[in-house]
Scaffold this motif. Structure first.
Motif, PDB file in Angstrom:
ATOM      1  N   PHE A 623       1.336  -1.712  -0.159  1.00  0.00           N
ATOM      2  CA  PHE A 623      -0.527  -0.216   0.304  1.00  0.00           C
ATOM      3  C   PHE A 623       1.327   0.849  -0.022  1.00  0.00           C
ATOM      4  O   PHE A 623       1.768   1.927   1.108  1.00  0.00           O
ATOM      5  CB  PHE A 623      -0.943   0.089   0.901  1.00  0.00           C
ATOM      6  CG  PHE A 623      -2.267   0.617   1.289  1.00  0.00           C
ATOM      7  CD1 PHE A 623      -2.680   0.885   0.500  1.00  0.00           C
ATOM      8  CD2 PHE A 623      -1.758   2.084   1.902  1.00  0.00           C
ATOM      9  CE1 PHE A 623      -4.231   2.134   0.119  1.00  0.00           C
ATOM     10  CE2 PHE A 623      -2.642   3.038   2.107  1.00  0.00           C
ATOM     11  CZ  PHE A 623      -4.027   3.827   1.743  1.00  0.00           C
ATOM     12  N   GLN A 624       1.576   2.438  -1.048  1.00  0.00           N
ATOM     13  CA  GLN A 624       1.324   2.674  -1.419  1.00  0.00           C
ATOM     14  C   GLN A 624       0.849   3.919  -1.395  1.00  0.00           C
ATOM     15  O   GLN A 624       0.184   4.813  -1.657  1.00  0.00           O
ATOM     16  CB  GLN A 624       2.499   3.193  -2.548  1.00  0.00           C
ATOM     17  CG  GLN A 624       3.288   4.707  -2.694  1.00  0.00           C
ATOM     18  CD  GLN A 624       4.650   4.416  -2.264  1.00  0.00           C
ATOM     19  OE1 GLN A 624       4.877   3.406  -2.384  1.00  0.00           O
ATOM     20  NE2 GLN A 624       5.073   5.061  -2.108  1.00  0.00           N
ATOM     21  N   CYS A 625       1.708   5.456  -0.417  1.00  0.00           N
ATOM     22  CA  CYS A 625       1.070   6.366   0.377  1.00  0.00           C
ATOM     23  C   CYS A 625       1.694   7.512   0.871  1.00  0.00           C
ATOM     24  O   CYS A 625       3.233   6.888   0.714  1.00  0.00           O
ATOM     25  CB  CYS A 625      -0.261   6.152   1.539  1.00  0.00           C
ATOM     26  SG  CYS A 625       0.661   6.186   3.040  1.00  0.00           S
ATOM     27  N   ASP A 626       1.168   8.729   1.563  1.00  0.00           N
ATOM     28  CA  ASP A 626       1.931  10.064   2.016  1.00  0.00           C
ATOM     29  C   ASP A 626       2.028   9.704   3.356  1.00  0.00           C
ATOM     30  O   ASP A 626       1.865   8.915   3.775  1.00  0.00           O
ATOM     31  CB  ASP A 626       1.991  11.447   1.185  1.00  0.00           C
ATOM     32  CG  ASP A 626       0.223  11.415   1.355  1.00  0.00           C
ATOM     33  OD1 ASP A 626       0.228  10.804   2.587  1.00  0.00           O
ATOM     34  OD2 ASP A 626      -0.056  12.468   0.795  1.00  0.00           O
ATOM     35  N   GLY A 627       2.815  10.218   3.775  1.00  0.00           N
ATOM     36  CA  GLY A 627       2.754  10.537   5.215  1.00  0.00           C
ATOM     37  C   GLY A 627       1.919  11.151   6.381  1.00  0.00           C
ATOM     38  O   GLY A 627       1.720  11.721   7.268  1.00  0.00           O
ATOM     39  N   GLY A 628       1.178  11.302   5.391  1.00  0.00           N
ATOM     40  CA  GLY A 628      -0.565  12.627   5.941  1.00  0.00           C
ATOM     41  C   GLY A 628      -1.353  11.183   6.802  1.00  0.00           C
ATOM     42  O   GLY A 628      -1.066  10.123   7.414  1.00  0.00           O
ATOM     43  N   GLN A 648       4.070   1.395   2.230  1.00  0.00           N
ATOM     44  CA  GLN A 648       5.236   2.363   1.472  1.00  0.00           C
ATOM     45  C   GLN A 648       4.765   3.503   1.802  1.00  0.00           C
ATOM     46  O   GLN A 648       4.125   3.784   1.204  1.00  0.00           O
ATOM     47  CB  GLN A 648       5.350   1.100   0.591  1.00  0.00           C
ATOM     48  CG  GLN A 648       6.097   0.152   0.392  1.00  0.00           C
ATOM     49  CD  GLN A 648       6.242  -0.594  -1.195  1.00  0.00           C
ATOM     50  OE1 GLN A 648       5.734  -0.166  -1.694  1.00  0.00           O
ATOM     51  NE2 GLN A 648       6.357  -1.806  -0.866  1.00  0.00           N
ATOM     52  N   ILE A 649       5.814   4.603   3.186  1.00  0.00           N
ATOM     53  CA  ILE A 649       5.234   5.684   2.345  1.00  0.00           C
ATOM     54  C   ILE A 649       6.602   6.756   2.136  1.00  0.00           C
ATOM     55  O   ILE A 649       8.197   6.397   1.911  1.00  0.00           O
ATOM     56  CB  ILE A 649       5.891   5.745   3.620  1.00  0.00           C
ATOM     57  CG1 ILE A 649       4.171   5.535   4.843  1.00  0.00           C
ATOM     58  CG2 ILE A 649       5.312   8.085   4.726  1.00  0.00           C
ATOM     59  CD1 ILE A 649       4.692   5.432   6.728  1.00  0.00           C
ATOM     60  N   SER A 650       6.062   7.269   1.247  1.00  0.00           N
ATOM     61  CA  SER A 650       6.818   8.391   0.585  1.00  0.00           C
ATOM     62  C   SER A 650       7.756   8.940   1.001  1.00  0.00           C
ATOM     63  O   SER A 650       6.992   9.915   2.569  1.00  0.00           O
ATOM     64  CB  SER A 650       6.167   9.533  -0.368  1.00  0.00           C
ATOM     65  OG  SER A 650       5.291  10.046  -0.639  1.00  0.00           O
ATOM     66  N   CYS A 651       8.533  10.161   1.248  1.00  0.00           N
ATOM     67  CA  CYS A 651       9.193  10.490   2.018  1.00  0.00           C
ATOM     68  C   CYS A 651       9.133  12.099   2.438  1.00  0.00           C
ATOM     69  O   CYS A 651       8.273  12.290   0.946  1.00  0.00           O
ATOM     70  CB  CYS A 651      10.919  11.350   1.810  1.00  0.00           C
ATOM     71  SG  CYS A 651      11.882   9.242   2.021  1.00  0.00           S
ATOM     72  N   PRO A 652       9.160  13.102   3.636  1.00  0.00           N
ATOM     73  CA  PRO A 652       8.918  14.016   3.417  1.00  0.00           C
ATOM     74  C   PRO A 652       8.742  14.640   2.322  1.00  0.00           C
ATOM     75  O   PRO A 652       9.829  15.050   2.324  1.00  0.00           O
ATOM     76  CB  PRO A 652       8.558  14.940   4.909  1.00  0.00           C
ATOM     77  CG  PRO A 652       9.111  13.598   5.472  1.00  0.00           C
ATOM     78  CD  PRO A 652       9.771  12.622   4.347  1.00  0.00           C
TER      79      PRO A 652
END
Length: 777
Positions: A623-628, A648-652
């Motif tokens: 599960f790919q997402c941002d850090g919201g 899987q979290i994208s970098c800030p």
């Protein structure tokens, strides 16, 4: 409002409870008052969204004699009307507590939740720039010339603003910032607090500071009063001496007796010294007179020179303190003992300290034998070691203490370090890098850090400064040694020198110049000896290239991309402000869900995951997402763990790592806005346009899928393109015979706004009733 009427409160009673009307400066005070009032009436659910609005209409099915549904129509929901009356009553009560300026900036046509969020967004000013500004302002606060009450008020105001934006300032941080912003007048007060094992709370500190300020005012008033009385007594004394003595007229301006001056008239009776030309004493009492060598003269000056008593005593005390602290050390190796039971650093040698300041508090050092040792001064210590140095702050000077003691707990807190003990040595290491910056040895049962002083040198420590005298006249004093970034040519390798001369250029430029014989070959660095230039590393940093997003998973639902879009500037007809996307990496098929709050994402994903398992018999692997925050709730993370899904979290500040869904946002918004602009439909129908755009995008062929559509790739069949309609076009929806009489029209004019998910029909907007109708005819 029913709750208010049952409790016996009317709208005229509210202004007596809410004493502060909301303006641009008192949002927090107003919020505290009105929140307690609304909670007492049981209506806070209308503000935080927990009391959901019932549906505006309910579906009514009309069946024929065979029991088949022939038409579905919508009727008004009475529960929604009741909810709306309570909600609008709450809106009226909130508006009655707003000032005129604020009232003009809010919309009248809104719910209580929307009004509450609008006020919070406007006055809390929750933005990264605002938070950074407030944090910087909080760190730079200082008392200056203001009073303690004003200074504490500014600290509390900034802390409250940060708390309103979700960045709470702890009580300890407020105490530390308060102490850091105090001036030199409060140095003794700060030192007395810092030696305590536990700092007081912010509320306790306020009381102590106010009491300390009152004490300082009393001391200043008494000092001013005493100085005026001393000057008066001195003038009277000199006046009598001038009139009765035959030898006391020297140094005093003569005054004629016939002027009738009062003994208290001192305008011309202040003595002037012929030695130093200063007022207040005579040459016979002057310190600068070489003939004044007997103690009686000095004692007489101390008793008689009252006008400069405080100044002379202060200067004398300062000089005596400085000379009493003068120590001459010949090749002395100082030892500092590490003690885990000590609360602060202690030394008995004033020569070890710099930046000395007197200690006026009542604190003392209590040793293991129960004896107390007074503290006279506080300063800083610099311990030169064999390979490095160690700096200690707030070291206590207690003359009765014979050893130098380092508090391990204070050393760890001040230097962010760790202390490691071995049977023979002790190491002080940086807590993050684990790099050692101090090393000591074990002597019997104690661990000791030894000072390393230069050989053949004598060190004089006088109060605040340290001077080193070496037998070599050309050497530099140890206190003047420093490491500078400015280097002479002889300190460069020739390759480094040319690298700097040529503006920190790359190696290939130097190679080209050497090849053309424009610079000497020795300027070309050897590959094995090339060192990374720190200036280039700091100033030539670039973002690394991103991988190509045109990559697919090996099977459907192996990877799901997700992101939230919003908030929209205008709410939809259903009150939605956000939407969340779920994209299958294998087929690029997109699902869109609209929502009022970001917190609905975990619930929506559960339903989405259940749909995948039921309809496709598949499981999500990644599960790919941002850090919201909507993806970081404990409930959502626990659900992913239960299902074995890897998050899987994208970098800030790196949305490119989630580029598939970010690019899809752009595609959806541009397509929807183009359709709305072309047919000029109301902007409140943006959710219908976005939903239609996603439906069409799933039917369009993609190069990544070898010119196949996501619909075909996932479902294995081609979509029915003949079923597509122009968004926003005029259409005529058939009205069933049961809903009209023989003289009424058989159809109503509507606008086509999309395709229904749960019905096999079309969604049409009725501009007359402003409702959405679903029909196949």
């Amino acid at each position: 409002m029913e709750n208010l009427s049952h409790s016996g409160m009317s709208s005229s009673f509210l202004p007596h409870l809410i004493t502060e009307k909301l303006n641009h400066e008192n949002y927090l005070i107003w919020k505290r008052q009105i929140m307690h009032f609304i909670r007492s009436q049981g209506l806070f659910g209308h503000l935080d969204g927990s009391t959901k609005a019932p549906p505006i209409s309910v579906l009514q099915e009309i069946k024929n004699e065979a029991g088949e549904v022939i038409v579905v129509h919508e009727d008004n929901n009475p529960e929604h009307a009741m909810w709306m009356r309570r909600d609008q009553s709450l809106v009226a009560y909130i508006l009655s507590t707003l000032s005129q300026q604020v009232l003009l900036s809010v919309s009248d046509d809104c719910t209580a939740e929307e009004l509450w969020e609008t006020l919070a967004d406007t006055f809390s000013q929750i933005s990264e720039a605002r938070i950074m500004y407030l944090k910087k302002e909080f760190q730079n606060l200082s008392k200056g010339s203001t009073s303690i009450m004003d200074y504490l008020g500014r600290i509390k105001a900034v802390a409250d603003q940060l708390a309103a934006s979700g960045n709470n300032i702890s009580d300890k941080e407020k105490v530390q910032q308060t102490l850091n912003g105090l001036g030199h007048d409060y140095h003794a007060f700060i030192t007395a607090l810092e030696v305590l094992p536990v700092l007081p709370s912010f509320n306790e500190l306020q009381g102590k500071l106010l009491q300390h300020e009152m004490n300082m005012k009393r001391v200043i008033e008494r000092t001013d009063q005493g100085n005026s009385q001393n000057v008066l007594a001195m003038n009277v004394k000199f006046g009598k001496s001038h009139g009765n003595s035959n030898h006391g007229g020297r140094g005093i301006l003569p005054t004629p007796h016939n002027q009738g001056m009062s003994p208290l008239d001192t305008s011309r009776k202040i003595p002037i010294c012929f030695q130093c030309n200063k007022k207040g004493h005579m040459k016979a009492q002057c310190w600068f007179n070489p003939q004044n060598k007997n103690k009686w003269v000095r004692h007489h000056y101390k008793q008689g020179g009252q006008s400069s008593k405080s100044t002379a005593e202060d200067m004398q005390q300062l000089l005596m303190t400085a000379f009493s602290k003068m120590t001459i050390k010949q090749n002395e190796q100082g030892e500092w003992f590490l003690d885990s039971g000590a609360a602060t650093h202690v030394t008995g040698n004033a020569g070890k300290l710099t930046n000395l300041s007197p200690h006026y508090g009542r604190s003392c050092i209590i040793t293991g034998d129960g004896k107390s040792h007074p503290i006279t001064h506080i300063g800083n210590a610099h311990i030169p070691l064999s390979s490095s140095s160690l700096s200690l702050s707030n070291v206590v000077l207690a003359p009765n203490i014979k050893k130098n003691i380092i508090s391990i707990s204070k050393l760890i807190d001040d230097t962010s370090s760790s202390v490691e003990f071995t049977p023979s040595s002790v190491y002080v290491k940086d807590l993050q890098t684990k790099k050692m910056f101090a090393r000591g040895e074990r002597q019997e049962n104690m661990y000791v850090l030894k000072e390393c002083l230069p050989k053949d040198s004598s060190t004089f420590d006088i109060g605040l400064k340290t001077f080193s005298l070496s037998h070599n006249a050309s050497s530099v004093p140890s206190s003047c040694h420093f490491q500078s970034k400015v280097r002479g040519p002889n300190q460069f390798l020739e390759s480094d020198l040319w690298h700097s001369r040529l503006g920190h250029c790359g190696r290939h430029f130097i190679e080209k110049l050497v090849t053309d014989s424009l610079i000497p070959r020795s300027s070309l660095p050897l590959t094995s000896s090339v060192k990374k230039c720190s200036s280039c590393g700091l100033c030539r940093s670039h973002v690394l290239p991103f991988h190509n997003i045109n990559q697919r998973a090996s099977k459907p639902f192996e990877t799901i991309f997700s992101d939230v879009w919003g908030p929209a500037p205008i709410d939809s007809m259903s009150g939605s402000r956000y939407y969340v996307l779920f994209i299958d990496s294998y087929s690029r098929f997109t699902w869109i869900y609209f929502m009022k709050h970001k917190s609905e994402v975990p619930h929506i994903f559960r339903n989405f995951y259940a749909m995948i398992q039921t309809k496709f018999s598949s499981n999500v692997v990644h599960f790919q997402c941002d850090g919201g925050g909507e993806y970081s709730s404990l409930d959502f993370i626990e659900f992913l763990r239960e299902k074995g899904i890897t998050r899987q979290i994208s970098c800030p500040y790196t949305p490119q790592q989630n580029g598939v869904v970010e690019r899809k946002h752009r595609h959806i918004v541009e397509s929807a806005m183009s359709m709305m602009h072309d047919t000029n439909v109301p902007i409140s129908l943006w959710t219908e346009a976005f939903h239609t755009a996603v439906y069409i995008i799933n039917c369009l062929p993609m190069t990544l899928l070898m010119s196949k559509s996501p619909y075909f790739t996932l479902l294995g069949k081609q979509p029915d393109y003949k079923n597509l309609k122009v968004f926003g076009c005029v259409c005529y929806v058939h009205v069933d015979a049961a809903l009209r009489n023989k003289f009424q029209d058989k159809a109503i004019q509507c606008r086509f706004v999309g395709y229904a998910d749960e019905y096999k029909g079309f969604r049409c907007y009725d501009p007359t009733t402003k409702r959405i109708k679903t029909s196949r005819n």
